[in-house]
Design a protein around this motif. Structure first.
Motif, PDB file in Angstrom:
ATOM      1  N   THR A 111      76.134  12.101  -5.937  1.00  0.00           N
ATOM      2  CA  THR A 111      76.882  13.144  -6.585  1.00  0.00           C
ATOM      3  C   THR A 111      78.108  13.479  -5.731  1.00  0.00           C
ATOM      4  OG1 THR A 111      75.558  14.032  -7.839  1.00  0.00           O
ATOM      5  CG2 THR A 111      77.402  15.332  -7.528  1.00  0.00           C
ATOM      6  N   LEU A 112      77.933  13.555  -4.291  1.00  0.00           N
ATOM      7  CA  LEU A 112      79.165  14.080  -3.390  1.00  0.00           C
ATOM      8  C   LEU A 112      79.839  12.575  -3.298  1.00  0.00           C
ATOM      9  CD1 LEU A 112      76.910  15.934  -0.792  1.00  0.00           C
ATOM     10  CD2 LEU A 112      78.509  16.806  -2.516  1.00  0.00           C
ATOM     11  N   VAL A 114      82.315  12.731  -6.077  1.00  0.00           N
ATOM     12  CA  VAL A 114      83.212  13.485  -6.204  1.00  0.00           C
ATOM     13  C   VAL A 114      84.354  13.205  -5.236  1.00  0.00           C
ATOM     14  CG1 VAL A 114      83.862  15.947  -5.340  1.00  0.00           C
ATOM     15  CG2 VAL A 114      81.561  15.582  -6.788  1.00  0.00           C
ATOM     16  N   GLU A 115      83.959  12.579  -4.129  1.00  0.00           N
ATOM     17  CA  GLU A 115      84.883  12.149  -3.288  1.00  0.00           C
ATOM     18  C   GLU A 115      86.216  10.984  -3.920  1.00  0.00           C
ATOM     19  OE1 GLU A 115      85.348  10.956   1.460  1.00  0.00           O
ATOM     20  OE2 GLU A 115      83.680  10.140   0.204  1.00  0.00           O
ATOM     21  N   ARG A 160      86.171  10.749  -7.403  1.00  0.00           N
ATOM     22  CA  ARG A 160      86.703  11.168  -8.872  1.00  0.00           C
ATOM     23  C   ARG A 160      86.878  12.293  -9.054  1.00  0.00           C
ATOM     24  NH1 ARG A 160      82.202   8.570 -12.678  1.00  0.00           N
ATOM     25  NH2 ARG A 160      83.760   9.168 -14.321  1.00  0.00           N
ATOM     26  N   GLY A 161      86.746  13.182  -8.228  1.00  0.00           N
ATOM     27  CA  GLY A 161      87.087  14.774  -8.385  1.00  0.00           C
ATOM     28  C   GLY A 161      85.802  15.541  -9.034  1.00  0.00           C
ATOM     29  N   LEU A 162      85.909  16.646  -9.073  1.00  0.00           N
ATOM     30  CA  LEU A 162      85.033  17.509  -9.626  1.00  0.00           C
ATOM     31  C   LEU A 162      84.639  17.302 -11.133  1.00  0.00           C
ATOM     32  CD1 LEU A 162      85.617  20.876  -7.701  1.00  0.00           C
ATOM     33  CD2 LEU A 162      83.796  19.308  -7.257  1.00  0.00           C
ATOM     34  N   THR A 197      83.273  13.846 -12.202  1.00  0.00           N
ATOM     35  CA  THR A 197      82.078  13.364 -11.722  1.00  0.00           C
ATOM     36  C   THR A 197      80.982  14.275 -12.637  1.00  0.00           C
ATOM     37  OG1 THR A 197      82.560  13.232  -9.541  1.00  0.00           O
ATOM     38  CG2 THR A 197      80.390  13.661  -9.793  1.00  0.00           C
ATOM     39  N   VAL A 198      81.180  15.224 -13.129  1.00  0.00           N
ATOM     40  CA  VAL A 198      80.283  15.804 -14.211  1.00  0.00           C
ATOM     41  C   VAL A 198      79.612  14.999 -14.792  1.00  0.00           C
ATOM     42  CG1 VAL A 198      81.842  16.375 -16.028  1.00  0.00           C
ATOM     43  CG2 VAL A 198      79.956  17.886 -15.358  1.00  0.00           C
ATOM     44  N   GLN A 213      79.617  24.325 -15.061  1.00  0.00           N
ATOM     45  CA  GLN A 213      79.476  22.915 -15.798  1.00  0.00           C
ATOM     46  C   GLN A 213      80.237  22.937 -16.986  1.00  0.00           C
ATOM     47  OE1 GLN A 213      76.140  20.265 -15.135  1.00  0.00           O
ATOM     48  NE2 GLN A 213      75.208  21.780 -13.954  1.00  0.00           N
ATOM     49  N   LEU A 248      83.813  22.797 -16.526  1.00  0.00           N
ATOM     50  CA  LEU A 248      84.169  21.253 -15.893  1.00  0.00           C
ATOM     51  C   LEU A 248      84.061  20.197 -16.812  1.00  0.00           C
ATOM     52  CD1 LEU A 248      82.152  21.397 -12.279  1.00  0.00           C
ATOM     53  CD2 LEU A 248      84.550  21.227 -12.714  1.00  0.00           C
TER      54      LEU A 248
END
Length: 289
Positions: free
Chosen positions: A215-216, A219-220, A222-224, A227-228, A265, A268
């Motif tokens: 997940t992290l 995020v790096e 694709r952004g927050l 990534t959801v 969530q 997001l």
């Protein structure tokens, strides 16, 4: 004789704990000499670079340097600043994320420049922290020449600088806590649920940590919002209702914990365009207040 553009003034560390040790290692690797280490310790322990001088008194350390990094605990910053004699050419910087630069008022009153430099990393293991500093962020709060010096220092250490306006340190530190220690209750809750069907914590973490790291990594890249994933991102209100029913069977705190994490969530997923207003409303209705 001209000064190199990235030249730094003589540096002293006041305080010899884990943050100081990590910085000393990182400074040595960057080819930056530490002029003095001020501490009540009689000697530096294993793990410190050989080039680092053995401890002297905090006042002696300050006297040997221009840039003085206070690497003492938060509650000791203001008392340490009051206890030392400062020169007008001193640049006095604390390395706390939460304490305001105003804690260095005694140094400022003596004519010294004051500021903050917070390396945004975990220092539970100083050797590992030193390795992780390169590519991490440094929160800088300073003006004029001191700001330029701290940006040069950050660049030499491979830190990515951000600028903190006055009065924002506590807000900054809360946010950092969300991304660091606040991850632990989420993992603890997950491991605790697996324990209810016989999987111990070590096995649960062995299974869950690769998922968290994935997940992290996402995020790096694709952004927050990008990534959801999971049932909320899919608008699957039925699965969310089943989650809550299972948690309520265990206890109200478990269900409340889920609700607190599920609501953001939904927002997001909407920001990512995964949910329209109707789907978001259905999810929020199932999640409840």
């Amino acid at each position: 004789m001209s000064t190199a553009p990235d030249a730094l003034p003589p540096i002293a560390l006041v305080g010899a704990g884990r943050v100081a040790q990590a910085l000393a290692i990182a400074l040595a690797r960057a080819g930056i000499a530490v002029a003095a280490v001020g501490s009540r310790r009689e000697a530096l322990g294993a793990g410190w670079p050989e080039s680092c001088p053995q401890p002297c008194s905090p006042q002696a350390a300050a006297d040997r340097a221009v840039l003085v990094l206070l690497t003492v605990p938060d509650d000791a910053i203001a008392p340490t600043a009051r206890a030392l004699r400062w020169r007008p050419d001193h640049q006095v910087v604390h390395c706390s994320g939460a304490t305001e630069v105003a804690a260095l008022a005694a140094a400022a009153e003596a004519g010294a420049a004051t500021g903050g430099l917070h390396p945004l990393q975990i220092f539970s293991d100083p050797v590992q922290a030193a390795e992780r500093l390169r590519g991490s962020t440094a929160a800088i709060e300073a003006d004029g020449e001191l700001a330029r010096v701290l940006h040069r220092l950050a660049a030499r250490l491979g830190l990515r600088p951000i600028v903190l306006p006055p009065g924002m340190r506590v807000r900054y530190h809360v946010a950092a806590g969300y991304a660091a220690s606040f991850l632990l209750p989420v993992l603890a809750q997950a491991a605790g649920l697996w324990k209810t069907f016989g999987v111990d914590e070590s096995d649960a973490l062995a299974a869950l940590l690769p998922l968290a790291r994935g997940t992290l990594d996402a995020v790096e890249g694709r952004g927050l919002a990008g990534t959801v994933s999971g049932p909320i991102a899919r608008g699957d209100a039925g699965v969310v209702a089943a989650h809550l029913a299972a948690l309520e069977a265990i206890g109200a705190p478990e269900a409340a914990f889920y609700r607190g994490l599920a609501r953001p969530q939904v927002a997001l997923a909407q920001a990512a365009g995964r949910l329209d207003e109707a789907a978001a409303a259905r999810l929020n209705d199932r999640i409840g207040p």
